[in-house]
Design a protein around this motif. Structure first.
Motif, mmCIF file in Angstrom:
data_model
loop_
_atom_site.group_PDB
_atom_site.id
_atom_site.type_symbol
_atom_site.label_atom_id
_atom_site.label_comp_id
_atom_site.label_asym_id
_atom_site.label_seq_id
_atom_site.Cartn_x
_atom_site.Cartn_y
_atom_site.Cartn_z
ATOM 1 N N LYS A 1 29.055 39.643 53.438
ATOM 2 C CA LYS A 1 27.625 39.542 53.754
ATOM 3 C C LYS A 1 26.849 38.798 52.681
ATOM 4 N N ARG A 2 27.165 39.090 51.404
ATOM 5 C CA ARG A 2 26.477 38.475 50.266
ATOM 6 C C ARG A 2 27.455 38.233 49.138
ATOM 7 N N VAL A 3 27.148 37.225 48.332
ATOM 8 C CA VAL A 3 28.007 36.863 47.204
ATOM 9 C C VAL A 3 27.135 36.608 45.977
ATOM 10 N N PHE A 4 27.584 37.120 44.822
ATOM 11 C CA PHE A 4 26.937 36.889 43.536
ATOM 12 C C PHE A 4 27.983 36.277 42.601
ATOM 13 N N TRP A 5 27.607 35.220 41.912
ATOM 14 C CA TRP A 5 28.509 34.541 40.986
ATOM 15 C C TRP A 5 28.089 34.903 39.567
ATOM 16 N N GLN A 6 29.050 35.357 38.757
ATOM 17 C CA GLN A 6 28.757 35.678 37.361
ATOM 18 C C GLN A 6 29.971 35.315 36.528
ATOM 19 N N GLY A 7 29.827 34.289 35.717
ATOM 20 C CA GLY A 7 30.964 33.838 34.915
ATOM 21 C C GLY A 7 32.117 33.457 35.825
ATOM 22 N N ASP A 8 33.295 33.991 35.539
ATOM 23 C CA ASP A 8 34.461 33.708 36.372
ATOM 24 C C ASP A 8 34.645 34.712 37.500
ATOM 25 N N GLU A 9 33.765 35.688 37.589
ATOM 26 C CA GLU A 9 33.931 36.691 38.627
ATOM 27 C C GLU A 9 32.999 36.462 39.807
ATOM 28 N N VAL A 10 33.422 36.997 40.941
ATOM 29 C CA VAL A 10 32.648 36.950 42.170
ATOM 30 C C VAL A 10 32.413 38.394 42.589
ATOM 31 N N VAL A 11 31.164 38.761 42.812
ATOM 32 C CA VAL A 11 30.829 40.085 43.330
ATOM 33 C C VAL A 11 30.339 39.869 44.747
ATOM 34 N N MET A 12 30.944 40.588 45.683
ATOM 35 C CA MET A 12 30.595 40.387 47.090
ATOM 36 C C MET A 12 30.342 41.707 47.789
ATOM 37 N N GLN A 13 29.390 41.659 48.702
ATOM 38 C CA GLN A 13 29.159 42.796 49.578
ATOM 39 C C GLN A 13 29.889 42.482 50.866
ATOM 40 N N GLY A 14 30.834 43.349 51.195
ATOM 41 C CA GLY A 14 31.600 43.171 52.409
ATOM 42 C C GLY A 14 31.347 44.286 53.392
ATOM 43 N N SER A 15 32.041 44.233 54.485
ATOM 44 C CA SER A 15 31.894 45.238 55.530
ATOM 45 C C SER A 15 32.370 46.614 55.066
ATOM 46 N N GLN A 16 33.131 46.665 53.974
ATOM 47 C CA GLN A 16 33.679 47.926 53.467
ATOM 48 C C GLN A 16 33.089 48.312 52.115
ATOM 49 N N GLY A 17 31.975 47.702 51.737
ATOM 50 C CA GLY A 17 31.321 48.026 50.475
ATOM 51 C C GLY A 17 31.257 46.835 49.540
ATOM 52 N N TRP A 18 31.079 47.130 48.241
ATOM 53 C CA TRP A 18 30.963 46.110 47.203
ATOM 54 C C TRP A 18 32.303 45.909 46.510
ATOM 55 N N PHE A 19 32.636 44.636 46.223
ATOM 56 C CA PHE A 19 33.904 44.291 45.600
ATOM 57 C C PHE A 19 33.678 43.263 44.505
ATOM 58 N N ARG A 20 34.602 43.281 43.549
ATOM 59 C CA ARG A 20 34.632 42.315 42.454
ATOM 60 C C ARG A 20 35.952 41.567 42.572
ATOM 61 N N LEU B 1 41.222 41.826 43.389
ATOM 62 C CA LEU B 1 40.079 42.367 44.111
ATOM 63 C C LEU B 1 39.970 43.850 43.788
ATOM 64 N N THR B 2 38.781 44.284 43.356
ATOM 65 C CA THR B 2 38.541 45.667 42.984
ATOM 66 C C THR B 2 37.319 46.175 43.727
ATOM 67 N N LYS B 3 37.434 47.356 44.326
ATOM 68 C CA LYS B 3 36.283 47.974 44.977
ATOM 69 C C LYS B 3 35.381 48.548 43.899
ATOM 70 N N LEU B 4 34.087 48.266 43.987
ATOM 71 C CA LEU B 4 33.132 48.745 43.001
ATOM 72 C C LEU B 4 32.591 50.104 43.399
ATOM 73 N N GLN B 5 32.394 50.937 42.413
ATOM 74 C CA GLN B 5 31.771 52.235 42.585
ATOM 75 C C GLN B 5 30.441 52.192 41.860
ATOM 76 N N SER B 6 29.599 53.178 42.083
ATOM 77 C CA SER B 6 28.342 53.243 41.346
ATOM 78 C C SER B 6 28.645 53.331 39.867
ATOM 79 N N SER B 7 27.963 52.514 39.093
ATOM 80 C CA SER B 7 28.184 52.498 37.654
ATOM 81 C C SER B 7 26.940 51.979 36.959
#
Length: 152
Positions: free
Chosen positions: A116-135, A141-147
């Motif tokens: 749905k959405r993508v954020f670029w930061q350095g060499d990493e990509v953070v994306m909001q997908g249909s199953q939550g947020w991922f890095r 690929l790592t699923k992100l938790q609240s932090s």
């Protein structure tokens, strides 16, 4: 104060931070442009084939993927607005194309999801997908938790 907010309202806080970032930093809207698209490695063109698309750089194929429609998120990390990286939605899941290398680096996430959405930061990509947020970084690929991590 921020630590207390994270503990009490972690998910809402993370969402608010990421939503704010979409206006302030590296969040880019999706595109369905097939090209030609200017990249730092050359001219990119997506051509339809019988099963999906062929990605071509300067008229030479470098990747193929199955997809009914073309959807990609672009990182314009240069002064002249050429694309440095791109996240492409495929039937098998998102694929990262990194044009900072020649030939371009192609990394598959290995997880089916709709981005749905993508954020670029350095060499990493953070994306909001249909199953939550991922890095996605370094091919992992790592699923992100609240932090308390802040992406900007």
């Amino acid at each position: 104060m921020i630590g207390q907010l994270i503990k009490r309202d972690g998910k809402r806080w993370l969402f608010a931070v990421l939503a704010t970032m979409s206006f302030a930093t590296g969040a880019h809207a999706q595109s369905s442009a097939a090209g030609p698209i200017a990249t730092v490695a050359g001219e990119l063109q997506f051509e339809r084939n019988e099963r999906g698309f062929v990605a071509m750089l300067d008229a030479k194929p470098f990747d193929r993927f199955d997809a009914n429609t073309l959807v990609h998120f672009d990182d314009t990390g240069t002064a002249n607005d050429t694309i440095t990286r791109m996240l492409v939605q495929t039937e098998a899941g998102p694929v990262l194309l990194d044009f900072r290398r020649r030939p371009p680096l192609v990394q598959r996430t290995g997880r089916r999801m709709t981005v749905k959405r993508v954020f670029w930061q350095g060499d990493e990509v953070v994306m909001q997908g249909s199953q939550g947020w991922f890095r996605f970084v370094g091919g992992e690929l790592t699923k992100l938790q609240s932090s308390s991590t802040t992406y900007h």
